[in-house]
Motif scaffolding. Structure first.
Motif, PDB file in Angstrom:
ATOM      1  N   UNK A  21     -18.277  36.258 -26.405  1.00  0.00           N
ATOM      2  CA  UNK A  21     -18.075  36.518 -27.913  1.00  0.00           C
ATOM      3  C   UNK A  21     -19.147  35.753 -28.664  1.00  0.00           C
ATOM      4  N   UNK A  22     -20.250  36.250 -29.339  1.00  0.00           N
ATOM      5  CA  UNK A  22     -20.958  35.694 -29.892  1.00  0.00           C
ATOM      6  C   UNK A  22     -20.595  35.536 -31.439  1.00  0.00           C
ATOM      7  N   UNK A  23     -20.578  34.343 -32.139  1.00  0.00           N
ATOM      8  CA  UNK A  23     -19.806  34.343 -33.404  1.00  0.00           C
ATOM      9  C   UNK A  23     -20.575  32.635 -33.903  1.00  0.00           C
ATOM     10  N   UNK A  24     -20.885  32.746 -35.140  1.00  0.00           N
ATOM     11  CA  UNK A  24     -21.173  31.278 -35.735  1.00  0.00           C
ATOM     12  C   UNK A  24     -19.858  30.691 -36.410  1.00  0.00           C
ATOM     13  N   UNK A  25     -18.800  31.553 -36.344  1.00  0.00           N
ATOM     14  CA  UNK A  25     -17.756  30.738 -37.193  1.00  0.00           C
ATOM     15  C   UNK A  25     -16.995  30.041 -36.364  1.00  0.00           C
ATOM     16  N   UNK A  26     -16.500  28.912 -36.735  1.00  0.00           N
ATOM     17  CA  UNK A  26     -16.138  27.536 -36.073  1.00  0.00           C
ATOM     18  C   UNK A  26     -14.597  27.772 -35.898  1.00  0.00           C
ATOM     19  N   UNK A  27     -13.967  28.539 -36.864  1.00  0.00           N
ATOM     20  CA  UNK A  27     -12.537  28.884 -37.015  1.00  0.00           C
ATOM     21  C   UNK A  27     -11.916  29.604 -36.004  1.00  0.00           C
ATOM     22  N   UNK A  48     -15.411  34.077 -19.462  1.00  0.00           N
ATOM     23  CA  UNK A  48     -15.101  34.284 -20.915  1.00  0.00           C
ATOM     24  C   UNK A  48     -15.715  33.133 -21.489  1.00  0.00           C
ATOM     25  N   UNK A  49     -16.709  33.536 -22.204  1.00  0.00           N
ATOM     26  CA  UNK A  49     -17.109  32.245 -23.016  1.00  0.00           C
ATOM     27  C   UNK A  49     -17.570  32.775 -24.546  1.00  0.00           C
ATOM     28  N   UNK A  50     -17.574  31.691 -25.509  1.00  0.00           N
ATOM     29  CA  UNK A  50     -17.657  31.805 -26.850  1.00  0.00           C
ATOM     30  C   UNK A  50     -19.326  31.224 -27.162  1.00  0.00           C
ATOM     31  N   UNK A  70     -27.431  39.348 -36.649  1.00  0.00           N
ATOM     32  CA  UNK A  70     -26.569  37.832 -36.861  1.00  0.00           C
ATOM     33  C   UNK A  70     -25.039  38.018 -37.279  1.00  0.00           C
ATOM     34  N   UNK A  71     -24.604  38.958 -36.699  1.00  0.00           N
ATOM     35  CA  UNK A  71     -22.882  39.031 -36.895  1.00  0.00           C
ATOM     36  C   UNK A  71     -22.548  39.254 -35.423  1.00  0.00           C
ATOM     37  N   UNK A  72     -21.019  38.687 -35.651  1.00  0.00           N
ATOM     38  CA  UNK A  72     -20.059  38.878 -34.599  1.00  0.00           C
ATOM     39  C   UNK A  72     -20.188  39.962 -33.594  1.00  0.00           C
TER      40      UNK A  72
END
Length: 80
Positions: A21-27, A48-50, A70-72
């Motif tokens: 899961x590619x994301x820059x969101x920390x929440x 499984x990795x973020x 650059x989006x999830x």
């Protein structure tokens, strides 16, 4: 697991199938909660990795597998 140096060494060293899961969101977004729920049930089948999108080792992983936006996003990677 978070995509860090140890995760990278394990995944690429053993050529493990993984879903990232590619994301820059920390929440803990709804997407991340769903990802964790599936990971809890299927972790025996693959890793499984973020991963970050635009910084740290995650940025290099994005470049390596060809993620340009650059989006999830979610990707399954299997070595052949």
């Amino acid at each position: 697991m978070e995509f860090d140096q140890a995760a990278a060494e394990r995944i690429f060293g053993e050529e493990l199938t993984f879903i990232a899961l590619f994301t820059d969101d920390e929440k803990e977004t709804d997407n991340y909660k769903a990802f964790k729920a599936v990971a809890a049930k299927r972790s025996s089948e693959m890793v499984f990795t973020r991963s970050k999108i635009s910084k740290d080792l995650g940025e290099k992983l994005c470049e390596f597998i060809g993620i340009t936006e650059k989006k999830d996003t979610l990707r399954i990677i299997q070595f052949s």
